[in-house]
Design a protein around this motif. Structure first.
Motif, PDB file in Angstrom:
ATOM      1  N   MET A   1       9.660  45.373 -12.483  1.00  0.00           N
ATOM      2  CA  MET A   1       8.556  45.899 -11.762  1.00  0.00           C
ATOM      3  C   MET A   1       8.947  45.969 -10.335  1.00  0.00           C
ATOM      4  O   MET A   1       8.974  47.195  -9.614  1.00  0.00           O
ATOM      5  CB  MET A   1       7.164  45.267 -11.796  1.00  0.00           C
TER       6      MET A   1
ATOM      7  N   LEU B   1       9.769  49.364  -7.924  1.00  0.00           N
ATOM      8  CA  LEU B   1       9.191  49.705  -6.810  1.00  0.00           C
ATOM      9  C   LEU B   1      10.225  50.114  -5.674  1.00  0.00           C
ATOM     10  O   LEU B   1      10.079  50.831  -4.898  1.00  0.00           O
ATOM     11  CB  LEU B   1       8.356  48.316  -6.384  1.00  0.00           C
TER      12      LEU B   1
ATOM     13  N   ASP C   1       3.609  52.757  -8.460  1.00  0.00           N
ATOM     14  CA  ASP C   1       4.247  51.665  -8.729  1.00  0.00           C
ATOM     15  C   ASP C   1       3.882  50.334  -7.778  1.00  0.00           C
ATOM     16  O   ASP C   1       4.054  49.325  -7.905  1.00  0.00           O
ATOM     17  CB  ASP C   1       5.798  51.826  -8.302  1.00  0.00           C
TER      18      ASP C   1
ATOM     19  N   GLN D   1       1.242  50.402  -6.289  1.00  0.00           N
ATOM     20  CA  GLN D   1      -0.423  49.564  -6.660  1.00  0.00           C
ATOM     21  C   GLN D   1      -0.413  48.734  -7.803  1.00  0.00           C
ATOM     22  O   GLN D   1      -1.050  47.780  -7.789  1.00  0.00           O
ATOM     23  CB  GLN D   1      -1.398  50.910  -7.198  1.00  0.00           C
ATOM     24  N   ILE D   2       0.485  49.042  -8.835  1.00  0.00           N
ATOM     25  CA  ILE D   2       0.427  48.162 -10.048  1.00  0.00           C
ATOM     26  C   ILE D   2       1.183  46.975  -9.615  1.00  0.00           C
ATOM     27  O   ILE D   2       0.875  45.698  -9.738  1.00  0.00           O
ATOM     28  CB  ILE D   2       1.263  48.845 -11.104  1.00  0.00           C
TER      29      ILE D   2
ATOM     30  N   ALA E   1       1.199  45.266  -6.522  1.00  0.00           N
ATOM     31  CA  ALA E   1       0.319  44.513  -5.680  1.00  0.00           C
ATOM     32  C   ALA E   1      -0.688  43.987  -6.792  1.00  0.00           C
ATOM     33  O   ALA E   1      -0.867  42.674  -6.463  1.00  0.00           O
ATOM     34  CB  ALA E   1      -0.326  45.541  -4.757  1.00  0.00           C
ATOM     35  N   TRP E   2      -1.189  44.664  -7.558  1.00  0.00           N
ATOM     36  CA  TRP E   2      -2.330  44.376  -8.433  1.00  0.00           C
ATOM     37  C   TRP E   2      -1.858  43.007  -9.244  1.00  0.00           C
ATOM     38  O   TRP E   2      -2.545  42.133  -9.619  1.00  0.00           O
ATOM     39  CB  TRP E   2      -2.704  45.342  -9.604  1.00  0.00           C
ATOM     40  N   MET E   3      -0.610  43.504  -9.898  1.00  0.00           N
ATOM     41  CA  MET E   3       0.099  42.365 -10.880  1.00  0.00           C
ATOM     42  C   MET E   3       0.109  40.999 -10.214  1.00  0.00           C
ATOM     43  O   MET E   3      -0.131  39.866 -10.323  1.00  0.00           O
ATOM     44  CB  MET E   3       1.451  42.673 -11.292  1.00  0.00           C
TER      45      MET E   3
END
Lengths: 93, 355
Positions: free
Chosen positions: B25, B29, B60, B62-63, B65-67
Motif C-alpha cells: 500500500m 501510494l 490510494d 484515502q485508503i 490513511a484509513w488503514m
C-alpha cells in the motif's frame, strides 16, 4: 471545558468523500479479521484431531506455525489487494 | 494467558494487515504521488502542502490513511483489542504490578497532576491513554511489540540506540526521561552495571511495570520516579548523560523546550543529552506521511516537533555540538526507505559545555 475534560463523544476521523464508506470499510475489516480468527482456529483444531485426541495440546509445531503464518499473509494480501485498485490482467489503460 | 480465544489470531491478522499497508500500500501510494508530481506544473512550491494538494481525493491516499487509522484502532479496541483482552486478568496483573520491590526502586507521586496536554487525547489510540488505568502500562507494553510492523521480528531498536549513546560517552549517572515501561532504560542498566540509572515518567502504570521488570532482572543500579521530564526536581549537574526515547514528540513545543532546559540543568559540565525521536527527512512525500501519521495515530505534537527548529532551541539553551542524525532502527532500514513505510527515526544530541 477543554480537550482534556470535554466528555462529549468525538466523531471518528473520515478519509473518503462519503463518510459512509469509512464506516462500512470498518465493518468489512472487522468481518475479515473474524474470518481469519475462525480459519486459524479451524486449522488448529484439525491439527489437534490429527494428533489423535490430544486436543489440549493444539499448539502448532514451529513448522506448522510457519505454514499458518504463510496462510495468514496470503489471506491478508488476497483481501487487501482489492483496495489497491490495480488490474490483475492487462486491460484497457 | 491474556485474551479471548480469538485474541492472538485477531492480533496476528491485524499485524499482517499492517505489514501489507507498510509494503504494497505504501508503494502504491508513492507511485501515485510520483505520477501526480510528473504531471504537475513546476511552479507549485514543494512541501507537504503540495503533496496534500496532489493527492487530494486519490483513492490510494484515502485508503492508506484509513488503514493507518483503523488498523491501530482494531489493535487496541473492539472485541479482540488489547484493552478488553487484559480485563479478565485484571486481578492477577494488578497483583503483579504491586508486588513488593527492592527499597528505593520505585517512587510514585500520588498527588501528581497529569498535564492537560496529555489528558486531551488518548495517545496511540490507546483508550484512556498510557496513564489513566492501572493496566495501561501492561497494555502499552503488549501494543508496543507491533508498533513498527517490520521491527516485530527484530527487537534491536533500543539496543542499537544504547550502543550509539554509549559510543558517545560511558556514563556514571544516566537519566532516561520519559522512560515509560522501561524498555529504553533496560539496555542502559544492563550494559552499565557500574552506573546509576534513573528513569522518570509521568505515567504511574508504566513505571510500575518498569520497576517490576527491573526487579525481575535483578537490577540494583536503577530506580524509577514519577516526575515530569520538564521538572524533575533532581539536583543540578546530577547526571553525565540524559536520554529520552520517543518522548519529545508527545509534548507540545513549550514543554519540549522546558524539558531540554531541564536536561541542560541536570547535566554536569561536559555531559551529553541524546534523544531518539522522529524528524522527517528532506522529502516532501515522507514529511506529508509523517504529519498525517501524527494526526491519525493521536500524536498531535509530531508535526509541531518537526517544525519547531529543535537544533536552534538547543543552541539557544546553551548546548554545543548540537547534531541531528538519521537513525537506522534495524539493519538495512535505510535501504528500504523507498519500498516500505517507516518512522523517520532521528537522534538529536548536544553537549553541556565543559567548565
Amino acid at each position: 471545558m477543554d480537550g482534556a475534560t470535554d466528555p462529549r463523544p468525538r466523531p471518528e476521523q473520515t478519509f473518503f468523500a462519503d463518510p459512509v464508506l469509512d464506516r462500512v470499510l470498518g465493518m468489512v475489516m472487522a468481518l475479515s479479521a473474524e474470518v481469519w480468527v475462525l480459519r486459524e482456529q479451524q486449522r488448529r483444531m484439525a491439527l489437534a484431531l490429527e494428533r489423535a485426541g490430544l486436543a489440549a495440546d493444539a499448539e502448532p509445531t514451529a513448522e506448522e506455525a510457519a505454514a499458518i503464518a504463510r496462510d495468514r499473509e496470503a489471506f491478508t494480501a488476497a483481501l487487501l489487494e482489492n483496495l489497491l485498485g490495480r488490474q490483475v490482467s492487462k486491460g484497457a489503460l | 494467558m491474556v485474551g479471548s480465544p480469538g485474541f492472538d489470531a485477531w492480533q496476528r491478522f491485524i499485524l499482517s494487515a499492517k505489514l501489507y499497508w507498510t509494503g504494497p500500500m505504501f508503494r502504491a501510494l508513492r507511485e501515485t504521488y510520483r505520477h501526480r508530481l510528473s504531471v504537475t506544473p513546476k511552479d507549485m512550491p514543494p512541501g507537504p502542502e503540495r503533496v496534500a494538494a496532489l493527492l487530494e481525493g486519490e483513492p490510494d491516499a484515502q485508503i492508506f490513511a484509513w488503514m493507518e487509522r483503523h488498523l491501530q484502532r482494531f489493535k487496541y479496541s473492539g472485541r479482540h483489542g488489547l484493552v478488553p483482552a487484559h480485563e479478565p486478568e485484571r486481578a492477577a496483573l494488578t497483583a503483579m504490578l504491586n508486588a513488593p520491590l527492592p527499597e528505593g526502586m520505585l517512587e510514585l507521586d500520588p498527588g501528581f497532576e497529569m498535564p492537560r496536554y496529555f489528558q486531551a487525547v488518548d495517545i496511540h489510540q490507546h483508550p484512556g491513554g498510557v496513564w489513566s488505568d492501572e493496566l495501561a502500562g501492561v497494555v502499552y507494553e503488549r501494543g508496543a511489540r507491533s508498533t513498527t510492523p517490520l521491527l516485530s521480528k527484530d527487537l534491536s531498536l533500543h539496543d542499537r540506540f544504547t550502543e550509539l549513546v554509549l559510543g558517545m560517552k560511558r556514563p556514571k549517572r544516566l537519566l532516561d526521561m520519559g522512560c515509560g515501561f522501561g524498555k529504553s532504560t533496560k539496555p542502559f542498566y544492563e550494559a552499565c552495571r557500574d552506573a546509576q540509572v534513573v528513569g522518570v515518567d509521568i505515567a504511574a502504570p508504566c513505571l510500575k511495570l518498569a520497576a517490576q521488570e527491573a526487579a525481575a532482572a535483578q537490577a540494583r543500579n536503577v530506580s524509577f520516579k514519577q516526575r515530569s521530564a520538564a521538572e524533575t526536581r533532581l539536583p543540578d549537574g546530577a547526571f553525565d548523560i540524559v536520554t529520552s526515547t520517543m518522548m519529545l514528540h508527545e509534548m507540545p513545543p513549550p514543554v519540549i523546550e522546558d524539558t531540554l532546559r531541564e536536561a541542560f540543568r541536570l547535566l554536569e559540565p561536559g555531559g551529553v543529552t541524546v534523544h531518539l525521536d522522529f524528524l522527517p527527512p528532506d522529502d516532501e512525500f515522507l514529511t506529508w506521511l509523517h504529519f498525517g501519521h501524527g494526526r491519525r495515530n493521536n500524536e498531535p505534537y509530531m508535526e509541531p516537533l518537526a517544525r519547531m527548529g529543535i537544533a536552534q532551541v538547543m543552541e539557544r539553551i546553551g548546548f554545543t555540538d548540537v547534531a541531528i542524525r538519521p537513525f537506522e532502527e534495524m539493519p538495512g532500514a535505510f535501504s528500504r526507505r523507498d519500498s516500505h513505510w517507516r518512522f523517520p527515526w532521528a537522534v538529536v544530541s548536544g553537549t553541556r559545555p565543559p567548565g
